[in-house]
Design an enzyme around this catalytic site. Sequence first.
Site, PDB file in Angstrom:
ATOM      1  N   CYS A 106      -5.364   7.169   0.935  1.00 28.31           N
ATOM      2  CA  CYS A 106      -3.924   7.280   0.689  1.00 28.31           C
ATOM      3  C   CYS A 106      -3.034   8.415   1.069  1.00 28.31           C
ATOM      4  O   CYS A 106      -3.124   8.856   2.467  1.00 28.31           O
ATOM      5  CB  CYS A 106      -3.641   6.835  -0.920  1.00 28.31           C
ATOM      6  N   HIS A 203      -7.177   1.486  -2.498  1.00 29.18           N
ATOM      7  CA  HIS A 203      -7.456   2.112  -3.615  1.00 29.18           C
ATOM      8  C   HIS A 203      -8.471   1.096  -4.356  1.00 29.18           C
ATOM      9  O   HIS A 203      -8.843   0.076  -3.697  1.00 29.18           O
ATOM     10  CB  HIS A 203      -6.481   2.259  -4.611  1.00 29.18           C
TER      11      HIS A 203
END
Length: 251
Positions: A106, A203
């Site tokens: 991310c 994630h």
Amino acid sequence: MTARYEHTTDGPARGSLRLLQLYPRDMNIYGDWGNTLVLARRAQWQGYDVELLSYDPGDELPSDVDILVGGGGQDSGQDRIKEDLVKVGPALKAWAADGVPMLAICGLYQLFGHGFTTAKGQEIPGISLMDAHTVAGDTRLIGNITLGTEDFGAVVGYENHSGLTTLGPGARPFGTVRVGDGNNGKDSTEGGRVHHVIGTYLHGSLLPKNPAVADWLLARAVEHSGATWEPEPLDDAWAERARTVAMSRPR
């Protein structure tokens, strides 16, 4: 911080790996610590000792590592590490060129590219380890996501980002989106790859549900250490159950 994880197999260790977690203080949200733990545990189960290192701004960067993992962070976390990342960027790029495997999640994935343009037009510089650029979007891309990949089969995770990333010709995607939005919600790409580096928005954490990705990273790490990766079969039944549940859930 330094911790040591001893191998759990019988007899002497097959080798030792140096695993570096990058910016765990500021870039470690949505369970990203789980990626580090999975790498350490699976290495132990395969007979390797693991030296777990961490690096935060102000620390001394280790002189050499076999594998690196870094997580996501909020905008404030990116702001706190951005100057230090530029400082250590040349060393990270040299490691990548030398074959050190890396997993960047991310926010760190974004800054491994050329930079991030905020909604106010501010440019947060990246280190150009990967040929990618990110701009702020108007809405969040959030929910369960499934990818098709060349090397790992189906990859599952959870995306939660508003940055829109576009890959340049010097990077290839981590995977093709089957369900979800991916890099930008338009071109069906997700994440990026260069050398043995994987950047991704997934994630979840990513590696507990995707042991094929974890073992690929470990194989490259063992090779970097000068040894040969000869894995024993592991029982991944729980990972397969988690993957099945994740792929059955709606966005």
